[in-house]
Each structure stands twice: as C-alpha cells, then as structure tokens.
Write an enzyme that holds these catalytic residues in place. Structure first.
Site, short mmCIF file in Angstrom:
data_model
loop_
_atom_site.label_atom_id
_atom_site.label_comp_id
_atom_site.label_asym_id
_atom_site.label_seq_id
_atom_site.Cartn_x
_atom_site.Cartn_y
_atom_site.Cartn_z
N HIS A 159 34.63 38.89 31.07
CA HIS A 159 34.47 40.26 30.57
C HIS A 159 33.95 40.18 29.14
O HIS A 159 34.34 39.26 28.40
CB HIS A 159 35.83 40.98 30.50
CG HIS A 159 36.27 41.65 31.76
ND1 HIS A 159 37.60 41.71 32.13
CD2 HIS A 159 35.59 42.34 32.72
CE1 HIS A 159 37.72 42.38 33.26
NE2 HIS A 159 36.52 42.76 33.65
N CYS A 254 42.94 43.86 26.32
CA CYS A 254 42.81 44.41 27.68
C CYS A 254 44.12 44.98 28.20
O CYS A 254 44.14 45.57 29.29
CB CYS A 254 42.17 43.42 28.65
SG CYS A 254 42.72 41.77 28.56
N1 ARG Z 1 43.47 39.33 36.07
C1 ARG Z 1 42.62 40.33 35.52
C2 ARG Z 1 41.24 40.20 36.13
O1 ARG Z 1 40.80 39.11 36.36
C3 ARG Z 1 42.58 40.21 34.03
C4 ARG Z 1 41.79 41.28 33.35
C5 ARG Z 1 41.72 41.10 31.88
N2 ARG Z 1 40.98 42.11 31.28
C6 ARG Z 1 40.03 41.96 30.35
N3 ARG Z 1 39.43 43.01 29.88
N4 ARG Z 1 39.64 40.81 29.94
O2 ARG Z 1 40.57 41.17 36.42
#
Ligand code: ARG
Length: 260
Positions: A159, A254
């Site tokens: 992300h 997040c």
């Molecule tokens: N386990 C989640 C996923 O893989 C973690 C999300 C973390 N969010 C972020 N914005 N980095 O989607």
C-alpha cells in the site's frame, strides 16, 4: 478506528501475514488501546469507533475502508475476497452517519486511504498490488483534484501508506526503493522536501505514521537517527509499540481513517 476484538491472522494476503505467526490477543488489545489513548488524550483527537465484526479481522485497519472527503465516502473495493466482507459493514456505518456513499465499478480495485494519500491538494495514488491505476481518473473527477498514480514495486510495501508519509503539503518521509524510477521522479518533482529512510526503518513501518499538527505517531522500533532527523525539523515524534499489527502488515496510520 475499530477495536481489535476480532483481530487475528486468519489468512495470508501480503508477505507479512503468516498463519503460523499468530497475534497475541492481549498484547494487540493493549497496543491498540495505547494508540487510542495517545490520540484521544494527549493529542486530543476526536475518534469515532466502528463496531468490530467477527470474521473480519482486518476491519481494524480502517484506513483501507475508503477515502472520505466533504461528507462523501468513496468506498473501497478490496482486491482480496478475504476483505470484501468489510465493504458492506463500512458502507452501513457511513450511511447511518449521514455520509454520501460513492461506489466504484465492481471490477475496479481501490483500497482507500491505504493507497490514496494527499500531499497538499494533490492526491497520490499507489497502484498495482491493491488498487488499480485506472481508478485515478475517476478519483480526479469525483474530488476535482489532480491525481498522480505511482506504481509500487515491492510486495512488502503493498500500500502507498507503507512507504510514503506526507508531513505537510511539501514534505514527506518515504522509502524510495518501494517505487520505480518514474514514481520516484513524480514524487521528487512534487515534494521538494523529502526524507528518505533506510530499508530497516521502512520495514519497521516508519512510513505508516499518523501526522496530526506537528505530532507524528510512529510505530516503535525505528532508528534514533530518524527520530532525531524529524525532531530537528520541529516534529514531535511519539512512538507506539504496534508489533502485533505489523504481523498483519499494518501500523499506526492504517489503524485510523480520517473523517475530515
Ligand atoms: N492485513 C491487511 C491487508 O493486507 C493489512 C492492511 C494494512 N493497511 C495499510 N494501509 N497498510 O490488507
């Protein structure tokens, strides 16, 4: 935010998640509570809570629910079926709270604030692993702003908010190696004042920090040299232990979705 009542590692959808590396529930709850207290008490942020739902462990990462702007929620379309159950829950919450909901076409993936990050009045959109590049046009039309798509190239930083953290309209902390050459150029041309971090700090999720005024809420464990660099520039760094959330590939930023 969303309490980690049902938070666990129930599947593997990014390189951080390992079913064999389970979360310790009490520790996760304590860590989340510390973050919550810091935000609401020390930093006096107003935090609303969405009710946790059994079977949706990643709902704690509310930043991925969508992107909020002026009473409108642009709702996420999650890439992985494991998280798609969150969409209706998020939509219901925002509907009940009087927001207008914008849904994207089903075939377009978009993971909200995880990949859509404001730098001044420009929206930077990270694409490839979770969000599709094609969503940038629609976001630009909806928000009437410039949207710059940048490709992510390292699965560990899937992300945009795992490798790029704006500190204001013209400066940002980032991990350049998570971007390709073109992405690096876009960011360098748009953000005059960048702080590049080491791989070790990036792996500690230093870019997944929350910025509130001059306060930067960072996952604990980053190098002293980075916190000193930020301190010298007038940022007040607060470290919070979030190791239990790193196991799912997330940290401070997040766990929070901005409503304004
Ligand atoms: N386990 C989640 C996923 O893989 C973690 C999300 C973390 N969010 C972020 N914005 N980095 O989607």
């Amino acid at each position: 935010m969303c309490r980690p009542t049902h938070y666990t590692i129930a599947y593997e959808i990014n390189p951080w998640m390992r079913l064999t590396r389970q979360t310790a529930h009490d520790a996760a709850r304590r860590q989340w509570q510390q973050l919550y207290r810091l935000l609401t008490h020390r930093l006096r942020a107003r935090v609303r809570l969405i009710r946790p739902v059994r079977g949706l462990p990643d709902l704690v990462f509310t930043a991925n629910a969508g992107l909020v702007a002026d009473g409108v929620l642009i709702r996420s379309n999650f890439r992985f079926p494991e998280r798609q159950g969150e969409e209706a829950v998020v939509e219901g919450y925002f509907q009940r709270h009087g927001y207008q909901i914008v849904r994207l076409p089903r075939r377009v993936n978009f993971e909200g604030e995880g990949d859509a990050v404001w730098i001044g009045s420009t929206l930077l959109l990270g694409f490839r692993f979770r969000s599709d590049a094609t969503v940038h046009e629609r976001l630009g039309r909806l928000l009437r702003c410039e949207v710059l798509p940048v490709e992510l190239r390292d699965q560990r930083f899937y992300h945009l908010d795992t490798c790029f953290c704006p500190l204001g309209p013209t400066s940002a902390v980032w991990y350049p190696r998570a971007f390709d050459r073109y992405g690096c150029r876009v960011i360098a041309s748009r953000v005059p004042d960048t702080i590049a971090v080491s791989e070790a700090d990036a792996l500690r999720f230093c870019c997944n920090s929350l910025v509130i005024g001059r306060d930067v809420v960072m996952p604990a464990g980053v190098s002293n040299s980075l916190t000193r660099r930020l301190g010298r520039r007038g940022w007040v760094v607060h470290e919070v232990e979030l190791s239990e959330f790193l196991k799912a590939g997330g940290a401070a930023k997040c766990l929070v979705l901005r409503l304004t």
